[in-house]
Design a protein around this motif. Structure first.
Motif, PDB file in Angstrom:
ATOM      1  N   GLU A   1       0.597  -0.865  -0.387  1.00  0.00           N
ATOM      2  CA  GLU A   1      -0.232  -0.520  -0.291  1.00  0.00           C
ATOM      3  C   GLU A   1       0.958   1.339   0.436  1.00  0.00           C
ATOM      4  OE1 GLU A   1      -2.904   2.944   2.437  1.00  0.00           O
ATOM      5  OE2 GLU A   1      -2.483   0.306   3.587  1.00  0.00           O
ATOM      6  N   ILE A   2       0.409   1.666  -0.858  1.00  0.00           N
ATOM      7  CA  ILE A   2       1.241   3.506  -1.000  1.00  0.00           C
ATOM      8  C   ILE A   2       0.135   4.150  -0.716  1.00  0.00           C
ATOM      9  CG2 ILE A   2       2.213   5.250  -2.337  1.00  0.00           C
ATOM     10  CD1 ILE A   2       3.236   2.687  -3.437  1.00  0.00           C
TER      11      ILE A   2
ATOM     12  N   ARG B   1       8.777  10.117 -10.459  1.00  0.00           N
ATOM     13  CA  ARG B   1       9.954  10.510 -10.300  1.00  0.00           C
ATOM     14  C   ARG B   1      10.847  10.657  -9.461  1.00  0.00           C
ATOM     15  NH1 ARG B   1       8.002  17.593  -9.670  1.00  0.00           N
ATOM     16  NH2 ARG B   1       7.221  16.210  -7.540  1.00  0.00           N
ATOM     17  N   LYS B   2       9.928  10.369  -7.760  1.00  0.00           N
ATOM     18  CA  LYS B   2      10.741   9.596  -6.846  1.00  0.00           C
ATOM     19  C   LYS B   2       9.657   9.420  -6.423  1.00  0.00           C
ATOM     20  CE  LYS B   2       9.548  14.595  -4.506  1.00  0.00           C
ATOM     21  NZ  LYS B   2      10.195  15.676  -4.006  1.00  0.00           N
ATOM     22  N   LEU B   3       9.837   8.825  -4.501  1.00  0.00           N
ATOM     23  CA  LEU B   3       9.819   8.385  -3.396  1.00  0.00           C
ATOM     24  C   LEU B   3      10.190   9.635  -2.223  1.00  0.00           C
ATOM     25  CD1 LEU B   3      11.484   4.622  -3.390  1.00  0.00           C
ATOM     26  CD2 LEU B   3       8.615   5.547  -3.947  1.00  0.00           C
ATOM     27  N   ALA B   4       8.762   9.550  -1.055  1.00  0.00           N
ATOM     28  CA  ALA B   4       9.027  10.352  -0.430  1.00  0.00           C
ATOM     29  C   ALA B   4       8.260  10.123   1.121  1.00  0.00           C
ATOM     30  CB  ALA B   4       8.578  11.552  -0.519  1.00  0.00           C
ATOM     31  N   GLY B   5       8.651   9.910   1.765  1.00  0.00           N
ATOM     32  CA  GLY B   5       8.537   9.239   3.698  1.00  0.00           C
ATOM     33  C   GLY B   5       7.715  10.808   4.513  1.00  0.00           C
ATOM     34  N   LEU B   6       6.817  10.795   5.070  1.00  0.00           N
ATOM     35  CA  LEU B   6       6.644  11.990   5.613  1.00  0.00           C
ATOM     36  C   LEU B   6       5.578  11.804   6.546  1.00  0.00           C
ATOM     37  CD1 LEU B   6       4.593  14.070   2.776  1.00  0.00           C
ATOM     38  CD2 LEU B   6       6.176  14.633   3.836  1.00  0.00           C
ATOM     39  N   SER B   7       5.761  12.127   8.182  1.00  0.00           N
ATOM     40  CA  SER B   7       5.278  12.076   9.331  1.00  0.00           C
ATOM     41  C   SER B   7       4.955  13.305  10.144  1.00  0.00           C
ATOM     42  CB  SER B   7       6.651  10.732  10.021  1.00  0.00           C
ATOM     43  OG  SER B   7       8.083  12.096  10.212  1.00  0.00           O
ATOM     44  N   LEU B   8       4.508  13.393  11.090  1.00  0.00           N
ATOM     45  CA  LEU B   8       4.181  14.132  12.207  1.00  0.00           C
ATOM     46  C   LEU B   8       5.566  15.563  12.069  1.00  0.00           C
ATOM     47  CD1 LEU B   8       2.656  12.703  15.428  1.00  0.00           C
ATOM     48  CD2 LEU B   8       1.652  13.870  13.303  1.00  0.00           C
TER      49      LEU B   8
ATOM     50  N   ASP C   1       9.326   5.125  11.716  1.00  0.00           N
ATOM     51  CA  ASP C   1       8.339   3.932  11.033  1.00  0.00           C
ATOM     52  C   ASP C   1       8.786   3.716   9.450  1.00  0.00           C
ATOM     53  OD1 ASP C   1       7.809   3.016  13.785  1.00  0.00           O
ATOM     54  OD2 ASP C   1       6.190   3.868  13.280  1.00  0.00           O
ATOM     55  N   LEU C   2       9.267   5.691   8.832  1.00  0.00           N
ATOM     56  CA  LEU C   2       9.735   5.242   7.794  1.00  0.00           C
ATOM     57  C   LEU C   2      11.057   4.275   7.542  1.00  0.00           C
ATOM     58  CD1 LEU C   2       9.156   9.006   7.034  1.00  0.00           C
ATOM     59  CD2 LEU C   2       7.374   7.104   6.413  1.00  0.00           C
ATOM     60  N   ASN C   3      10.587   3.297   5.992  1.00  0.00           N
ATOM     61  CA  ASN C   3      11.863   3.289   5.380  1.00  0.00           C
ATOM     62  C   ASN C   3      11.520   2.257   4.252  1.00  0.00           C
ATOM     63  OD1 ASN C   3      12.630   0.350   4.932  1.00  0.00           O
ATOM     64  ND2 ASN C   3      12.127  -0.799   6.985  1.00  0.00           N
ATOM     65  N   ALA C   4      12.818   3.249   3.863  1.00  0.00           N
ATOM     66  CA  ALA C   4      12.741   3.004   2.127  1.00  0.00           C
ATOM     67  C   ALA C   4      12.979   2.085   1.675  1.00  0.00           C
ATOM     68  CB  ALA C   4      14.673   4.010   2.101  1.00  0.00           C
ATOM     69  N   ASP C   5      13.630   0.778   2.166  1.00  0.00           N
ATOM     70  CA  ASP C   5      13.421  -0.593   1.641  1.00  0.00           C
ATOM     71  C   ASP C   5      12.292  -0.632   1.635  1.00  0.00           C
ATOM     72  OD1 ASP C   5      15.992  -0.353   1.219  1.00  0.00           O
ATOM     73  OD2 ASP C   5      16.165  -1.141   3.562  1.00  0.00           O
ATOM     74  N   VAL C   6      11.356  -0.901   2.403  1.00  0.00           N
ATOM     75  CA  VAL C   6       9.437  -1.269   2.568  1.00  0.00           C
ATOM     76  C   VAL C   6       9.207  -0.258   1.255  1.00  0.00           C
ATOM     77  CG1 VAL C   6       7.909  -1.595   2.982  1.00  0.00           C
ATOM     78  CG2 VAL C   6       9.853  -2.341   4.832  1.00  0.00           C
ATOM     79  N   LEU C   7       9.367   0.887   0.829  1.00  0.00           N
ATOM     80  CA  LEU C   7       8.870   1.774   0.038  1.00  0.00           C
ATOM     81  C   LEU C   7       8.867   1.222  -1.843  1.00  0.00           C
ATOM     82  CD1 LEU C   7       6.379   3.694  -0.700  1.00  0.00           C
ATOM     83  CD2 LEU C   7       8.333   5.684   0.162  1.00  0.00           C
ATOM     84  N   ARG C   8      10.639   1.131  -1.372  1.00  0.00           N
ATOM     85  CA  ARG C   8      11.101   0.646  -3.171  1.00  0.00           C
ATOM     86  C   ARG C   8      10.376  -0.879  -3.685  1.00  0.00           C
ATOM     87  NH1 ARG C   8      15.928   3.756  -0.877  1.00  0.00           N
ATOM     88  NH2 ARG C   8      16.472   1.777   0.139  1.00  0.00           N
TER      89      ARG C   8
END
Length: 94
Positions: free
Chosen positions: A35-36, A84-91, A59-66
């Motif tokens: 899920e993205i 274009r790109k992957l990104a992670g956002l949090s509080l 909890d953001l994990n670049a490998d999981v997102l890839r």
């Protein structure tokens, strides 16, 4: 949870306020394994970003997102050229 959905909605609004971007929603596979949370398109460049949203930045994990990204491209290989790109956002990004 309600807090996670609220955080996703907040970032959707933030992208909506930015010129040239539109949040297309999320993506998930049929099994629910990948899920993205946000697919955000730059309407000027005709490119899109895939965004993971977590309450805690740890909890953001670049490998999981890839891995999730590759699952999307396995299903829709024609979309890779517009990526274009992957990104992670949090509080922490509020």
């Amino acid at each position: 949870s309600f807090a996670a959905l609220s955080l996703e909605q907040y970032f959707r609004w933030k992208f909506a306020e930015t010129s040239n971007t539109v949040c297309l929603g999320g993506w998930w596979d049929r099994k629910g394994l990948n899920e993205i949370e946000l697919v955000v398109e730059d309407t000027k460049e005709k490119k899109f970003d895939l965004v993971e949203v977590k309450a805690n930045a740890r909890d953001l994990n670049a490998d999981v997102l890839r891995t999730k990204c590759e699952a999307l491209f396995a299903k829709y290989p024609e979309k890779r050229s517009a990526f274009r790109k992957l990104a992670g956002l949090s509080l922490a990004d509020l």
